[in-house]
Design a protein around this motif. Structure first.
Motif, mmCIF file in Angstrom:
data_model
loop_
_atom_site.group_PDB
_atom_site.id
_atom_site.type_symbol
_atom_site.label_atom_id
_atom_site.label_comp_id
_atom_site.label_asym_id
_atom_site.label_seq_id
_atom_site.Cartn_x
_atom_site.Cartn_y
_atom_site.Cartn_z
ATOM 1 N N TRP A 41 0.812 -1.221 0.000
ATOM 2 C CA TRP A 41 0.000 0.000 0.000
ATOM 3 C C TRP A 41 0.843 1.267 0.000
ATOM 4 C CZ3 TRP A 41 -4.474 -0.042 -1.978
ATOM 5 C CH2 TRP A 41 -5.255 -1.193 -1.899
ATOM 6 N N VAL A 48 1.797 1.785 -3.665
ATOM 7 C CA VAL A 48 0.694 2.359 -4.451
ATOM 8 C C VAL A 48 0.472 3.816 -4.063
ATOM 9 C CG1 VAL A 48 -1.785 2.221 -4.888
ATOM 10 C CG2 VAL A 48 -0.423 0.130 -4.783
ATOM 11 N N LEU A 66 -11.695 -1.306 4.016
ATOM 12 C CA LEU A 66 -10.407 -1.862 3.573
ATOM 13 C C LEU A 66 -9.408 -1.796 4.727
ATOM 14 C CD1 LEU A 66 -10.129 -0.001 0.154
ATOM 15 C CD2 LEU A 66 -11.185 -2.209 0.612
ATOM 16 N N SER A 106 -13.900 3.560 14.394
ATOM 17 C CA SER A 106 -14.321 2.721 13.283
ATOM 18 C C SER A 106 -15.430 3.331 12.435
ATOM 19 C CB SER A 106 -14.775 1.362 13.843
ATOM 20 O OG SER A 106 -15.634 0.700 12.977
ATOM 21 N N GLN A 141 -17.299 3.235 9.282
ATOM 22 C CA GLN A 141 -17.404 2.136 8.341
ATOM 23 C C GLN A 141 -18.738 2.166 7.604
ATOM 24 O OE1 GLN A 141 -16.829 -1.767 10.126
ATOM 25 N NE2 GLN A 141 -14.866 -1.789 9.090
ATOM 26 N N ILE A 162 -19.081 -0.190 4.775
ATOM 27 C CA ILE A 162 -19.230 -1.566 4.322
ATOM 28 C C ILE A 162 -18.941 -2.499 5.489
ATOM 29 C CG2 ILE A 162 -18.215 -3.310 2.793
ATOM 30 C CD1 ILE A 162 -17.955 -1.061 0.725
ATOM 31 N N PRO A 216 -17.727 -5.468 7.810
ATOM 32 C CA PRO A 216 -16.557 -6.345 7.700
ATOM 33 C C PRO A 216 -16.963 -7.683 7.059
ATOM 34 C CG PRO A 216 -16.799 -5.497 9.944
ATOM 35 C CD PRO A 216 -17.996 -5.054 9.185
ATOM 36 N N SER A 256 -27.862 -8.185 6.124
ATOM 37 C CA SER A 256 -28.441 -6.927 5.652
ATOM 38 C C SER A 256 -29.207 -6.203 6.761
ATOM 39 C CB SER A 256 -29.353 -7.178 4.459
ATOM 40 O OG SER A 256 -30.254 -8.196 4.761
ATOM 41 N N PHE A 316 -26.928 -3.953 8.688
ATOM 42 C CA PHE A 316 -26.275 -2.924 7.877
ATOM 43 C C PHE A 316 -26.596 -1.527 8.412
ATOM 44 C CE2 PHE A 316 -26.480 -0.160 4.058
ATOM 45 C CZ PHE A 316 -25.151 -0.219 3.704
ATOM 46 N N THR A 348 -25.492 -0.892 12.098
ATOM 47 C CA THR A 348 -24.048 -0.661 12.221
ATOM 48 C C THR A 348 -23.691 0.760 11.785
ATOM 49 O OG1 THR A 348 -23.633 -2.988 11.776
ATOM 50 C CG2 THR A 348 -21.759 -1.511 11.585
ATOM 51 N N ASP A 365 -32.054 -5.400 1.471
ATOM 52 C CA ASP A 365 -31.328 -6.583 0.999
ATOM 53 C C ASP A 365 -30.578 -6.293 -0.297
ATOM 54 O OD1 ASP A 365 -31.688 -8.544 2.885
ATOM 55 O OD2 ASP A 365 -33.739 -8.895 2.232
ATOM 56 N N ILE A 403 -29.789 -3.359 -1.620
ATOM 57 C CA ILE A 403 -28.742 -2.330 -1.443
ATOM 58 C C ILE A 403 -27.479 -2.977 -0.886
ATOM 59 C CG2 ILE A 403 -28.054 -0.251 -0.152
ATOM 60 C CD1 ILE A 403 -30.972 0.602 -0.157
ATOM 61 N N VAL A 404 -27.676 -3.819 0.142
ATOM 62 C CA VAL A 404 -26.524 -4.452 0.776
ATOM 63 C C VAL A 404 -25.792 -5.366 -0.199
ATOM 64 C CG1 VAL A 404 -25.801 -6.072 2.562
ATOM 65 C CG2 VAL A 404 -27.408 -4.263 3.105
ATOM 66 N N ILE A 414 -23.777 -3.254 -2.539
ATOM 67 C CA ILE A 414 -22.586 -2.702 -1.874
ATOM 68 C C ILE A 414 -21.528 -3.778 -1.664
ATOM 69 C CG2 ILE A 414 -21.731 -1.702 0.298
ATOM 70 C CD1 ILE A 414 -24.185 0.021 0.383
ATOM 71 N N ASN A 415 -21.972 -4.951 -1.238
ATOM 72 C CA ASN A 415 -21.001 -6.021 -1.009
ATOM 73 C C ASN A 415 -20.351 -6.499 -2.305
ATOM 74 O OD1 ASN A 415 -21.117 -6.092 1.767
ATOM 75 N ND2 ASN A 415 -22.861 -7.469 1.794
ATOM 76 N N PHE A 446 -19.952 -4.604 -4.958
ATOM 77 C CA PHE A 446 -19.103 -3.485 -5.334
ATOM 78 C C PHE A 446 -17.795 -3.506 -4.537
ATOM 79 C CE2 PHE A 446 -18.092 0.806 -3.608
ATOM 80 C CZ PHE A 446 -17.637 1.431 -4.745
ATOM 81 N N SER A 447 -17.886 -3.883 -3.251
ATOM 82 C CA SER A 447 -16.701 -3.826 -2.398
ATOM 83 C C SER A 447 -15.613 -4.805 -2.830
ATOM 84 C CB SER A 447 -17.074 -4.053 -0.928
ATOM 85 O OG SER A 447 -17.445 -5.391 -0.730
ATOM 86 N N ILE A 471 -13.116 -2.941 -5.089
ATOM 87 C CA ILE A 471 -12.413 -1.725 -4.659
ATOM 88 C C ILE A 471 -10.887 -1.904 -4.717
ATOM 89 C CG2 ILE A 471 -12.050 -0.080 -2.796
ATOM 90 C CD1 ILE A 471 -14.867 -0.722 -1.828
ATOM 91 N N ILE A 472 -10.403 -2.983 -4.090
ATOM 92 C CA ILE A 472 -8.944 -3.154 -4.037
ATOM 93 C C ILE A 472 -8.331 -3.375 -5.428
ATOM 94 C CG2 ILE A 472 -7.086 -4.672 -3.180
ATOM 95 C CD1 ILE A 472 -8.498 -4.728 -0.517
ATOM 96 N N LEU A 529 -8.240 -0.054 -7.172
ATOM 97 C CA LEU A 529 -7.201 0.862 -6.690
ATOM 98 C C LEU A 529 -5.819 0.432 -7.179
ATOM 99 C CD1 LEU A 529 -8.311 1.505 -3.001
ATOM 100 C CD2 LEU A 529 -8.491 3.058 -4.948
ATOM 101 N N LEU A 530 -5.569 -0.885 -7.133
ATOM 102 C CA LEU A 530 -4.244 -1.393 -7.513
ATOM 103 C C LEU A 530 -3.937 -1.104 -8.986
ATOM 104 C CD1 LEU A 530 -4.014 -4.813 -5.631
ATOM 105 C CD2 LEU A 530 -2.940 -2.636 -5.050
ATOM 106 N N GLY A 577 -19.029 -4.229 14.388
ATOM 107 C CA GLY A 577 -18.825 -3.348 13.238
ATOM 108 C C GLY A 577 -18.676 -1.883 13.610
#
Lengths: 198, 182
Positions: free
Chosen positions: A51, A54, A103, A142, A144, A146, A148, A160, A163, A166, B3, B5-6, B9-10, B12-13, B16-17, B20-21, B134
């Motif tokens: 990281w 990058v 991330l 934290s 967040q 998204i 974990p 969900s 979601f 959190t 449901d 939306i989640v 998002i999941n 899509f996540s 992400i990495i 970015l890379l 979380g």
């Protein structure tokens, strides 16, 4: 504070361990954790290198400056002591973005980069500045968006449902962190010139 | 509704990495004509020094946490606090997780896994636990790593503020989940 908590945890560990007959486990834990700490740090090397590599590209191409500028209205309120054009702002913003996106392994290297840059502005290298404390508290609260991946895996179809809860709870804890830092930093007990809390 | 939306998002996540890379070097190489390989290596060099620098701080914090956990002091605290917790509507089953969370990531994940297995993912206790997990962080670890990396020893109000934020996160998780799923 940290000195008392650190010593307190070990003292309680030994005293309670002696009473509950867990004293062997306490000894073993001390030795094991010393090894775990080194393994954790060594394990970080690769991810950190990735990281930070990058990140260097993002820095040299001016990407970080663009992002930092966009979020300046927020960061100037949270970190009034950090000059507008200082590279620390860029790293702080990227660390927060990584946290928001869940991330975790990208957030740590970016956060450590930010700490290094904040340290450049620090007149007393052993004492945390207001900006450092704010940055740390926001990180520990934290932020967040998204969930974990581990929680999603564990909760399965019910992921969900938590979601929204959190997001609300984490927003509350972040607001609490900001308010706590801003009020505590003015207290004499925690003041920068006082040399910090023991 | 939530449901979908989640799941978006999941989904899509996951990208992400990889994005970015590839995206960051792409921007640097194509738009700014940066020597991306050289820049990467230059930046990556710091990875080693920073990781090594945090070792003493991590040893100090993790050894203390390990001794505290192994002694069974957490159970003692739990017995002491649970009558009081029931009064304020805090399920005692969630207390070990709340206390473990600032201390240890793997420890609190273990406790969460256990809560979900024992009570089922549709239970209020599991939902409170997952929300707690979380919305809080391993404060002691973050403190040791972040401050350790630059050699800060006097941490001032950072720990108090971090623990306060954790407490707010924990109680928010309880009452928000009770409100939504009560």
């Amino acid at each position: 504070m940290l000195n008392y908590i650190w010593f307190g945890m070990m003292l309680i560990g030994v005293v309670v361990g002696a009473f509950t007959g867990n004293i062997d486990a306490v000894t073993e834990a001390a030795i094991d954790m010393a090894k775990v700490a080194v393994n954790l740090a060594i394990g970080l090397i690769g991810i950190m290198a990735l990281w930070l590599g990058v990140m260097k590209i993002a820095e040299e191409s001016g990407l970080i400056r663009i992002i930092a500028k966009g979020l300046r209205p927020i960061t100037i309120r949270l970190f009034p002591d950090v000059p507008e054009d200082h590279p620390a702002i860029g790293s702080i913003v990227l660390n927060m973005s990584a946290n928001i996106l869940g991330l975790g392994n990208a957030a740590t290297p970016l956060g450590l980069k930010a700490m290094e840059e904040l340290q450049e502005l620090n007149p007393n290298k052993e004492t945390a500045t207001n900006a450092m404390c704010m940055f740390l508290a926001i990180n520990t609260s934290s932020v967040q968006l998204i969930l974990p991946a581990t929680v999603v895996a564990l909760m399965g179809a019910h992921a969900s449902q938590i979601f929204i809860t959190t997001i609300i709870a984490t927003t509350m804890s972040t607001i609490a962190a900001v308010i706590a830092v801003k009020s505590l930093e003015k207290m004499k007990r925690f003041s920068f010139s006082h040399g910090g809390d023991v | 509704m939530i449901d979908s939306i989640v799941s978006v998002i999941n989904e899509f996540s996951k990208y992400i990495i990889p994005f970015l890379l590839v995206g960051i070097p792409f921007y640097g190489l194509i738009f700014k004509k940066i020597k991306v390989y050289e820049s990467f290596v230059e930046g990556a060099k710091d990875g080693f020094t920073i990781a090594v620098r945090i070792i003493p701080f991590l040893v100090a914090i993790l050894v203390a946490i390990g001794m505290f956990r192994a002694s069974g002091a957490l159970d003692l605290l739990l017995n002491l606090l649970s009558p009081f917790l029931t009064v304020i509507g805090f399920p005692p089953e969630n207390l070990p997780l709340a206390l473990m969370r600032p201390l240890s990531g793997s420890g609190s994940l273990g406790l969460l896994t256990d809560l979900i297995n024992v009570h089922g993912p549709d239970s209020l206790i599991a939902k409170i636990g997952a929300t707690m997990f979380g919305s809080t962080e391993t404060t002691f670890y973050v403190l040791a790593v972040y401050f350790g990396s630059v050699g800060i020893r006097k941490t001032r109000h950072a720990l108090v503020a971090g623990l306060f934020a954790d407490a707010v996160g924990v109680f928010s998780a309880v009452y928000i989940c009770r409100f939504f799923f009560g």
